[in-house]
Motif scaffolding. Structure first.
Motif, PDB file in Angstrom:
ATOM      1  N   ARG A  58      37.868  -9.454  44.763  1.00  0.00           N
ATOM      2  CA  ARG A  58      37.076  -8.210  44.827  1.00  0.00           C
ATOM      3  C   ARG A  58      35.579  -8.409  44.633  1.00  0.00           C
ATOM      4  O   ARG A  58      34.799  -7.520  44.810  1.00  0.00           O
ATOM      5  N   GLY A  59      35.148  -9.567  44.205  1.00  0.00           N
ATOM      6  CA  GLY A  59      33.720  -9.801  44.039  1.00  0.00           C
ATOM      7  C   GLY A  59      33.486 -11.277  44.233  1.00  0.00           C
ATOM      8  O   GLY A  59      34.274 -12.092  43.755  1.00  0.00           O
ATOM      9  N   ILE A  60      32.444 -11.646  44.971  1.00  0.00           N
ATOM     10  CA  ILE A  60      32.208 -13.059  45.269  1.00  0.00           C
ATOM     11  C   ILE A  60      30.902 -13.486  44.623  1.00  0.00           C
ATOM     12  O   ILE A  60      29.912 -12.750  44.652  1.00  0.00           O
ATOM     13  N   ARG A  61      30.919 -14.682  44.036  1.00  0.00           N
ATOM     14  CA  ARG A  61      29.724 -15.174  43.361  1.00  0.00           C
ATOM     15  C   ARG A  61      28.785 -15.827  44.374  1.00  0.00           C
ATOM     16  O   ARG A  61      29.227 -16.606  45.216  1.00  0.00           O
ATOM     17  N   GLY A  81      23.692  -5.833  55.902  1.00  0.00           N
ATOM     18  CA  GLY A  81      23.474  -4.424  55.597  1.00  0.00           C
ATOM     19  C   GLY A  81      24.628  -3.783  54.835  1.00  0.00           C
ATOM     20  O   GLY A  81      24.491  -2.683  54.304  1.00  0.00           O
ATOM     21  N   GLU A  82      25.766  -4.481  54.785  1.00  0.00           N
ATOM     22  CA  GLU A  82      26.944  -3.922  54.099  1.00  0.00           C
ATOM     23  C   GLU A  82      27.146  -4.499  52.701  1.00  0.00           C
ATOM     24  O   GLU A  82      28.102  -4.153  52.002  1.00  0.00           O
ATOM     25  N   ILE A  83      26.257  -5.405  52.305  1.00  0.00           N
ATOM     26  CA  ILE A  83      26.402  -6.073  51.001  1.00  0.00           C
ATOM     27  C   ILE A  83      26.193  -5.092  49.843  1.00  0.00           C
ATOM     28  O   ILE A  83      25.266  -4.285  49.868  1.00  0.00           O
ATOM     29  N   LEU A  84      27.076  -5.186  48.854  1.00  0.00           N
ATOM     30  CA  LEU A  84      26.918  -4.431  47.599  1.00  0.00           C
ATOM     31  C   LEU A  84      26.678  -5.458  46.490  1.00  0.00           C
ATOM     32  O   LEU A  84      27.619  -6.100  46.024  1.00  0.00           O
ATOM     33  N   GLN A 217      18.501 -16.206  49.855  1.00  0.00           N
ATOM     34  CA  GLN A 217      17.189 -16.150  49.172  1.00  0.00           C
ATOM     35  C   GLN A 217      17.039 -14.812  48.446  1.00  0.00           C
ATOM     36  O   GLN A 217      16.548 -14.752  47.324  1.00  0.00           O
ATOM     37  N   ARG A 218      17.497 -13.744  49.110  1.00  0.00           N
ATOM     38  CA  ARG A 218      17.433 -12.419  48.488  1.00  0.00           C
ATOM     39  C   ARG A 218      18.295 -12.375  47.223  1.00  0.00           C
ATOM     40  O   ARG A 218      17.902 -11.811  46.199  1.00  0.00           O
ATOM     41  N   SER A 219      19.458 -13.027  47.273  1.00  0.00           N
ATOM     42  CA  SER A 219      20.360 -13.014  46.111  1.00  0.00           C
ATOM     43  C   SER A 219      19.723 -13.728  44.918  1.00  0.00           C
ATOM     44  O   SER A 219      19.936 -13.338  43.771  1.00  0.00           O
ATOM     45  N   ILE A 220      18.924 -14.759  45.200  1.00  0.00           N
ATOM     46  CA  ILE A 220      18.236 -15.498  44.123  1.00  0.00           C
ATOM     47  C   ILE A 220      17.100 -14.641  43.560  1.00  0.00           C
ATOM     48  O   ILE A 220      16.958 -14.474  42.352  1.00  0.00           O
ATOM     49  N   LYS A 221      16.329 -14.061  44.482  1.00  0.00           N
ATOM     50  CA  LYS A 221      15.170 -13.250  44.076  1.00  0.00           C
ATOM     51  C   LYS A 221      15.618 -12.025  43.254  1.00  0.00           C
ATOM     52  O   LYS A 221      15.008 -11.670  42.246  1.00  0.00           O
ATOM     53  N   GLU A 222      16.712 -11.399  43.687  1.00  0.00           N
ATOM     54  CA  GLU A 222      17.183 -10.180  43.013  1.00  0.00           C
ATOM     55  C   GLU A 222      18.178 -10.482  41.899  1.00  0.00           C
ATOM     56  O   GLU A 222      18.669  -9.569  41.242  1.00  0.00           O
ATOM     57  N   SER A 223      18.493 -11.789  41.723  1.00  0.00           N
ATOM     58  CA  SER A 223      19.333 -12.206  40.598  1.00  0.00           C
ATOM     59  C   SER A 223      20.743 -11.583  40.638  1.00  0.00           C
ATOM     60  O   SER A 223      21.179 -10.936  39.701  1.00  0.00           O
ATOM     61  N   TRP A 224      21.459 -11.832  41.763  1.00  0.00           N
ATOM     62  CA  TRP A 224      22.820 -11.312  41.905  1.00  0.00           C
ATOM     63  C   TRP A 224      23.803 -12.150  41.088  1.00  0.00           C
ATOM     64  O   TRP A 224      23.723 -13.369  41.067  1.00  0.00           O
ATOM     65  N   ALA A 225      24.751 -11.488  40.454  1.00  0.00           N
ATOM     66  CA  ALA A 225      25.840 -12.189  39.755  1.00  0.00           C
ATOM     67  C   ALA A 225      27.085 -12.241  40.642  1.00  0.00           C
ATOM     68  O   ALA A 225      27.851 -13.200  40.626  1.00  0.00           O
ATOM     69  N   GLN A 226      27.282 -11.173  41.432  1.00  0.00           N
ATOM     70  CA  GLN A 226      28.406 -11.124  42.376  1.00  0.00           C
ATOM     71  C   GLN A 226      28.085 -10.104  43.459  1.00  0.00           C
ATOM     72  O   GLN A 226      27.112  -9.349  43.344  1.00  0.00           O
ATOM     73  N   TRP A 227      28.890 -10.084  44.505  1.00  0.00           N
ATOM     74  CA  TRP A 227      28.669  -9.106  45.584  1.00  0.00           C
ATOM     75  C   TRP A 227      30.019  -8.750  46.224  1.00  0.00           C
ATOM     76  O   TRP A 227      30.984  -9.490  46.128  1.00  0.00           O
ATOM     77  N   SER A 228      30.029  -7.576  46.859  1.00  0.00           N
ATOM     78  CA  SER A 228      31.172  -7.177  47.683  1.00  0.00           C
ATOM     79  C   SER A 228      30.607  -6.596  48.982  1.00  0.00           C
ATOM     80  O   SER A 228      29.416  -6.745  49.259  1.00  0.00           O
ATOM     81  N   LEU A 229      31.450  -5.917  49.756  1.00  0.00           N
ATOM     82  CA  LEU A 229      31.018  -5.306  51.021  1.00  0.00           C
ATOM     83  C   LEU A 229      31.390  -3.824  50.999  1.00  0.00           C
ATOM     84  O   LEU A 229      32.408  -3.441  50.399  1.00  0.00           O
ATOM     85  N   PHE A 353      31.608  -1.701  41.272  1.00  0.00           N
ATOM     86  CA  PHE A 353      31.388  -1.176  42.626  1.00  0.00           C
ATOM     87  C   PHE A 353      31.693   0.327  42.708  1.00  0.00           C
ATOM     88  O   PHE A 353      32.676   0.743  43.329  1.00  0.00           O
ATOM     89  N   PRO A 354      30.817   1.159  42.094  1.00  0.00           N
ATOM     90  CA  PRO A 354      31.027   2.609  42.164  1.00  0.00           C
ATOM     91  C   PRO A 354      30.972   3.130  43.600  1.00  0.00           C
ATOM     92  O   PRO A 354      31.501   4.195  43.900  1.00  0.00           O
ATOM     93  N   GLN A 355      30.346   2.334  44.492  1.00  0.00           N
ATOM     94  CA  GLN A 355      30.242   2.726  45.918  1.00  0.00           C
ATOM     95  C   GLN A 355      31.632   2.837  46.551  1.00  0.00           C
ATOM     96  O   GLN A 355      31.790   3.467  47.597  1.00  0.00           O
ATOM     97  N   HIS A 356      32.640   2.194  45.947  1.00  0.00           N
ATOM     98  CA  HIS A 356      34.001   2.254  46.486  1.00  0.00           C
ATOM     99  C   HIS A 356      34.792   3.443  45.937  1.00  0.00           C
ATOM    100  O   HIS A 356      35.946   3.648  46.330  1.00  0.00           O
ATOM    101  N   ASP A 357      34.188   4.188  45.011  1.00  0.00           N
ATOM    102  CA  ASP A 357      34.877   5.388  44.505  1.00  0.00           C
ATOM    103  C   ASP A 357      34.875   6.480  45.568  1.00  0.00           C
ATOM    104  O   ASP A 357      34.007   6.495  46.444  1.00  0.00           O
ATOM    105  N   ARG A 358      35.799   7.385  45.448  1.00  0.00           N
ATOM    106  CA  ARG A 358      35.825   8.574  46.316  1.00  0.00           C
ATOM    107  C   ARG A 358      34.477   9.292  46.165  1.00  0.00           C
ATOM    108  O   ARG A 358      34.011   9.517  45.040  1.00  0.00           O
ATOM    109  N   PRO A 359      33.817   9.659  47.288  1.00  0.00           N
ATOM    110  CA  PRO A 359      32.460  10.226  47.176  1.00  0.00           C
ATOM    111  C   PRO A 359      32.397  11.565  46.433  1.00  0.00           C
ATOM    112  O   PRO A 359      31.435  11.826  45.724  1.00  0.00           O
ATOM    113  N   ASN A 360      33.414  12.417  46.569  1.00  0.00           N
ATOM    114  CA  ASN A 360      33.299  13.730  45.913  1.00  0.00           C
ATOM    115  C   ASN A 360      34.235  13.842  44.711  1.00  0.00           C
ATOM    116  O   ASN A 360      35.426  13.598  44.823  1.00  0.00           O
TER     117      ASN A 360
END
Length: 480
Positions: A58-61, A81-84, A217-229, A353-360
C-alpha cells in the motif's frame, strides 16, 4: 535475441517486459500469466463512491537505488501526476506503534526518544546503540535476524521491536529469517564497518548506481517517506500493460498456466494447457515452487533448491468505519509474536492516504494483517478457514487494540496464499547455487521476482531490470 518469454504477469514479470521493450534487440515478448488478471499482489478495489482499498502493498519507499529506479519508471509511464506522497514530517512517518502488554506504545523517534526510556523498553535506545559500537564482528556467513540483533543490540530489542518488524515486513519469524538476505544493509554494515552505527553513518559497501530522474529528485527535495497512487497501487501494473500494448511487440496471455518447459535447439519449448510456444530465452517471474514443477527432470538440483524456498499465507482484512475512530494518529501498529501470534499488525490507511477515503462524509479505513508464519498454527489450513472467522478475528483486534466499539460499515477479506517468500538462513547460498547451475548448464533462463533478491515492490521491479541488463548488456534499456 528474438523472442523472450516472461513467465508470470505480476509486477516482476511486467517490469522485466517493460525493460525488454526499451531495447531494440528484442523483437517479441510473450507474457504468460496463469490467473485471470495481471499485477499479482498489487491489487486494489476502487469503489464507485471513490474509496480505494489495497489488498497487497500500500505504500512504496522512494529511498535508495531501487526506490529511485521505481520512481523513474513511474515517471516514464506518465504516472507522476497521480503520485500521493507522504513526507517524513507527516504524522504517519513520525508515529508508529507497538501493541505490547495489551496497550499501544509509540515507537521512540527523534533524539529525545533515543535518550529517554520509552515503554515497552526498559532502557534508553541510545544506550543499546552506544554499546553496539563495542560488540565484536560475527564470524558466521549468515545468522538469523533475531540472533544478529540480540548479539549487537540486546535481547529486548530483538524480542519486541525486531520480532514485530519482521512480522510487518515479511509476515515471518525473526528466529528463522536470514539477516544477510532480509536486511542486507545491517549485515553489510557489520561486515564493512564492524558496527551498525558506523555502517549507517559511513555507508556499508557498494550499492547500485541509479541516477534520479525528475520525480525521484522531487521526492528527495520534498523529503518523501513513502508514496502511493491516486487510484491505488494497481495503477502501476495497469500503466505498464498499456505501455506494453502500445509497443506492439508484446503478446499478453491470461489464464495461460505453464505446464512444462524444456530446453530445445533454439532455446525453450513451453507447454501450455492448450498449445506449445517456443522462445529464445525465458525470464521466470513465477514463485520458486511454481517454476520447480514446470522444469524438466534434467534440472533436478535446481528443482530441489526452488522447492526449498518456503512461503507464507497472509489474511488481509480491509475495514471501513463511519466517522473518526482512531485513538491515536500514525502509520499503524505492529504486534510482537509474544503478544498475539496470529495477529501481525493493523495499518491506519486513512492517516497515510486520506485521498483514498470516500469523498463525502468522514470514514476511517484500516487494514488488519493476520497469519503469516503462524497461519496454520492459529487458523489451520488456509483452504478450510472461513472468511467469517477471519473477519471476526480482525474486528475483535480493532475493538481490543483501538477501543473501537462500532461495527465496520464495509469489509473485505482477502486470503493471500503463499504471498511472501521466507528467506531463511542460508538463502543467499541457495540462490547463488541456483544461478551457478543455470550458468554451468548454459540454460537460457533468468530468475526474478520475490523468491530470490528481496520481497519489496522496489526489489522485485529492480530484479526485472537487472535480469534484462544481464541478458542484453547494461544501459541499453533502463529508460533512464
Amino acid at each position: 535475441m528474438r523472442t523472450v518469454a516472461v513467465l508470470g504477469g505480476g509486477i516482476g514479470g511486467l517490469a522485466a517486459s517493460y525493460y525488454l521493450c526499451k531495447s531494440p534487440q528484442v523483437t517479441k515478448v510473450i507474457i504468460l500469466e496463469s490467473s485471470s488478471r495481471f499485477g499479482g499482489w498489487l491489487w486494489s478495489t476502487r469503489r464507485s463512491d471513490g474509496a480505494v482499498f489495497e489488498h497487497g502493498p500500500r505504500g512504496i519507499r522512494p529511498a535508495g537505488a531501487v526506490g529511485r529506479n521505481t520512481l523513474n519508471m513511474v515517471d516514464d509511464l506518465g504516472l507522476a501526476g497521480e503520485i500521493l506522497p507522504v513526507t517524513y514530517s507527516h504524522v504517519a512517518s513520525k508515529s508508529r506503534y507497538l501493541y505490547v502488554n495489551k496497550q499501544l506504545h509509540r515507537m521512540p523517534s527523534g533524539i529525545s526518544g533515543l535518550l529517554r526510556t520509552v515503554p515497552p523498553f526498559s532502557r534508553p535506545l541510545l544506550l543499546s546503540v552506544a554499546m553496539e559500537l563495542l560488540v565484536k564482528k560475527g564470524k558466521e556467513e549468515d545468522e538469523s535476524v533475531h540472533s544478529f540483533v540480540s548479539r549487537r543490540l540486546g535481547e529486548e530489542l530483538a524480542d519486541i521491536a525486531v520480532d514485530s518488524l519482521c512480522r510487518g515486513v515479511f509476515a515471518g519469524d525473526c528466529r528463522k529469517l536470514s539477516v544477510r538476505s532480509c536486511f542486507p544493509v545491517l549485515y553489510n554494515a557489520e561486515q564493512h564497518r564492524g558496527s551498525l552505527t558506523l555502517g549507517m553513518l559511513l555507508g556499508a559497501g557498494p550499492t547500485p548506481v541509479v541516477p534520479p530522474g525528475p520525480l525521484s529528485q522531487r521526492s528527495i527535495k520534498e523529503s518523501w517517506a513513502q508514496w502511493s497512487l491516486s487510484r491505488g497501487m494497481e495503477s502501476l501494473p495497469e500503466s505498464i500493460i498499456e505501455f506494453l500494448q502500445q509497443s506492439g511487440r508484446v503478446q499478453l496471455h491470461r489464464e495461460a498456466a505453464v505446464k512444462q518447459i524444456s530446453p530445445s535447439a533454439s532455446g525453450w519449448t513451453i507447454h501450455l494447457e492448450d498449445g506449445v510456444l517456443s522462445a529464445d530465452h525465458i525470464i521466470s517471474a513465477l514463485p520458486a515452487k511454481a517454476l520447480s514443477s514446470a522444469l524438466p527432470s534434467s534440472c533436478q538440483p535446481l528443482i530441489q533448491q526452488l522447492q526449498d524456498i518456503s512461503t507464507v499465507t497472509v489474511a488481509v482484512v480491509n475495514l471501513e468505519y463511519e466517522g473518526s475512530i482512531l485513538p491515536v494518529m500514525g502509520f499503524g501498529h505492529l504486534v510482537p509474536s509474544s503478544e498475539d501470534r496470529g495477529l501481525l499488525g493493523v495499518v491506519y490507511d486513512s492517516v497515510s492516504f486520506p485521498q483514498h477515503d470516500r469523498p463525502n462524509g468522514q470514514t476511517t479505513r484500516v487494514t488488519v494483517m493476520m497469519g503469516g508464519a503462524w497461519f496454520q498454527e492459529v487458523f489451520g489450513v488456509p483452504e478450510a478457514v472461513s472468511e467469517e472467522r477471519l473477519l471476526a478475528r480482525a474486528t475483535e483486534a480493532v475493538h481490543c487494540h483501538l477501543g473501537v466499539t462500532t461495527v465496520p460499515s464495509w469489509t473485505r477479506v482477502s486470503l493471500q496464499r503463499d504471498c511472501i517468500p521466507q528467506y531463511y538462513q542460508g538463502h543467499f547460498r541457495r540462490v547463488e547455487s541456483m544461478r551457478s547451475f543455470i550458468k554451468k548448464n548454459h540454460l537460457l533462463l533468468s530468475l526474478i521476482g520475490s523468491s530470490y533478491d528481496g520481497v519489496s515492490v522496489n526489489d522485485v521491479i529492480f530484479s526485472g531490470r537487472t535480469a534484462v541488463e544481464e541478458l542484453l548488456g547494461a544501459g541499453v534499456n533502463t529508460g533512464t
